[in-house]
Design an enzyme around this catalytic site. Structure first.
Site, PDB file in Angstrom:
ATOM      1  N   GLU A  16       4.713  -4.905   7.627  1.00 42.74           N
ATOM      2  CA  GLU A  16       3.929  -3.870   8.310  1.00 42.74           C
ATOM      3  C   GLU A  16       4.369  -3.564   9.738  1.00 42.74           C
ATOM      4  O   GLU A  16       4.367  -2.403  10.140  1.00 42.74           O
ATOM      5  CB  GLU A  16       2.435  -4.246   8.315  1.00 42.74           C
ATOM      6  CG  GLU A  16       1.739  -4.091   6.969  1.00 42.74           C
ATOM      7  CD  GLU A  16       1.832  -5.315   6.080  1.00 42.74           C
ATOM      8  OE1 GLU A  16       2.641  -6.230   6.374  1.00 42.74           O
ATOM      9  OE2 GLU A  16       1.097  -5.388   5.089  1.00 42.74           O
TER      10      GLU A  16
ATOM     11  N   ALA B 161       0.863  -1.178   0.000  1.00 44.21           N
ATOM     12  CA  ALA B 161       0.000   0.000   0.000  1.00 44.21           C
ATOM     13  C   ALA B 161       0.901   1.231   0.000  1.00 44.21           C
ATOM     14  O   ALA B 161       2.067   1.157   0.404  1.00 44.21           O
ATOM     15  CB  ALA B 161      -0.885  -0.018   1.237  1.00 44.21           C
TER      16      ALA B 161
ATOM     17  N   GLU C  22      -0.567  -9.378  -0.092  1.00 44.08           N
ATOM     18  CA  GLU C  22      -1.985  -9.576   0.244  1.00 44.08           C
ATOM     19  C   GLU C  22      -2.860  -9.676  -1.006  1.00 44.08           C
ATOM     20  O   GLU C  22      -3.762 -10.508  -1.080  1.00 44.08           O
ATOM     21  CB  GLU C  22      -2.455  -8.439   1.157  1.00 44.08           C
ATOM     22  CG  GLU C  22      -1.842  -8.546   2.553  1.00 44.08           C
ATOM     23  CD  GLU C  22      -2.074  -7.311   3.412  1.00 44.08           C
ATOM     24  OE1 GLU C  22      -1.759  -6.189   2.972  1.00 44.08           O
ATOM     25  OE2 GLU C  22      -2.589  -7.463   4.529  1.00 44.08           O
TER      26      GLU C  22
ATOM     27  N   GLY D 142       0.690  -4.984   1.097  1.00 43.49           N
ATOM     28  CA  GLY D 142      -0.504  -5.094   0.254  1.00 43.49           C
ATOM     29  C   GLY D 142      -0.256  -5.860  -1.037  1.00 43.49           C
ATOM     30  O   GLY D 142      -1.199  -6.393  -1.637  1.00 43.49           O
TER      31      GLY D 142
END
Ligand code: CO8
Length: 263
Positions: A131, A63, A111, A108
């Protein structure tokens, strides 16, 4: 669209996240365009999708850290929900989605690959959930899907340590199904997708739904899900043609592929 390209190759759709200047990091605009791109796929003409990233360095480097850096608690939760909604749409997309992971798949990026049905990667791929090093948890499904894919022990190790793993380790722990030289990856993904597309589409979609839905319930309920989807294939043209061809013993005849009937 600025950050997503779409290419139709026979029955196979190729969605490419195209923001190479930021290693294809997912900001709000990329997430919105991804959602639109998947919603625009014509399911009468498409039987499998390949998802990849532009360039030879990165699939998705996570992200967008710049966008996330100033979020409030409420905005952080809303950003997590936005990603989760898009990834869940990919996970439950009616037809199979193959992630062709062509480099970094961090945060992300790891993910989104896990929201796809199948992952294959290039030799330079790097997976990880960094993260906790950034002061946050995985927020686009990583705590849930990684544990389901590689088991809770390995998922906890990866998430707590924030250690990245290379392609060979991703293969060893079952995070990816195969590793290819970078230049062969997209062709391999398209070939796999075309192989899926050559099978009876109603049955393939029913298999995806049976596996996905069945994994969310106990075995007694899961086998009922399978029974119903198994039953739904009967009286379809695919079933009649597929079994008819076998019974005719006509080795030349391939399974007749017909348009979707059960969307
Ligand atoms: N966000 C924003 N920009 C990024 C990101 C990212 N995740 N990753 C790379 N970029 C940008 C860099 O800032 C740089 O931009 P610029 O050229 O303008 O400086 C450009 O991409 C190239 O990157 P680098 O110069 O860093 O390239 P390197 O080859 O030196 O390093 C790495 C490559 C190792 C991939 C490095 O870029 C890196 O560590 N990136 C961040 C990886 C990361 O931590 N990802 C996880 C982010 S957190 C996350 O994904 C949480 C998901 C859930 C969110 C829930 C919401 C609440």
């Amino acid at each position: 669209m600025e950050f997503i390209t779409y290419e139709q190759d026979g029955f196979v759709g190729v969605v490419t996240i195209n923001r190479p200047q930021a290693l294809n990091a997912l900001n709000s605009q990329v997430l919105e365009e991804l959602e639109s791109a998947f919603k625009a796929i014509n399911l009468d003409e498409t039987r499998a999708v390949v998802l990849t990233g532009a360039g030879e360095k990165s699939f998705v480097a996570g992200a967008d850290i710049g966008e996330m850096s100033t979020l409030t608690k409420a905005e952080g939760e809303a950003f997590g929900k936005k990603g989760n909604d898009v990834f869940r749409m990919i996970e439950t997309f009616p037809i199979p989605v193959i992630a062709a992971v062509n480099g970094f798949a961090l945060g992300g990026g790891c993910e989104i690959s896990m929201s796809c049905d199948i992952r294959i990667c290039s030799e330079n791929a790097v997976f990880g959930q960094p993260e906790v090093g950034l002061g946050i948890t995985p927020g686009f499904g990583g705590t849930q899907r990684l544990a389901r894919l590689v088991g809770p022990g390995m998922a906890k190790q990866m998430i707590y340590t924030a250690r990245n793993i290379k392609a060979d380790e991703a293969l060893r722990i079952g995070l990816v199904n195969a590793v290819y030289p970078q230049e062969e990856l997209l062709a391999a993904a398209k070939k796999m997708a075309a192989g899926i597309a050559a099978n009876a589409p109603i049955a393939v979609c029913a298999c995806k739904k049976a596996i996905n839905d069945g994994l969310e319930v106990n075995m007694d309920e899961a086998i009922v899900i399978e029974e119903k989807l198994f039953g739904s294939c009967f009286e379809t043209e695919d079933q009649k043609a597929g079994m008819g061809n076998f019974l005719e013993k006509d080795k030349e005849k391939k399974l007749k592929v017909v348009p979707f009937q059960n969307k």
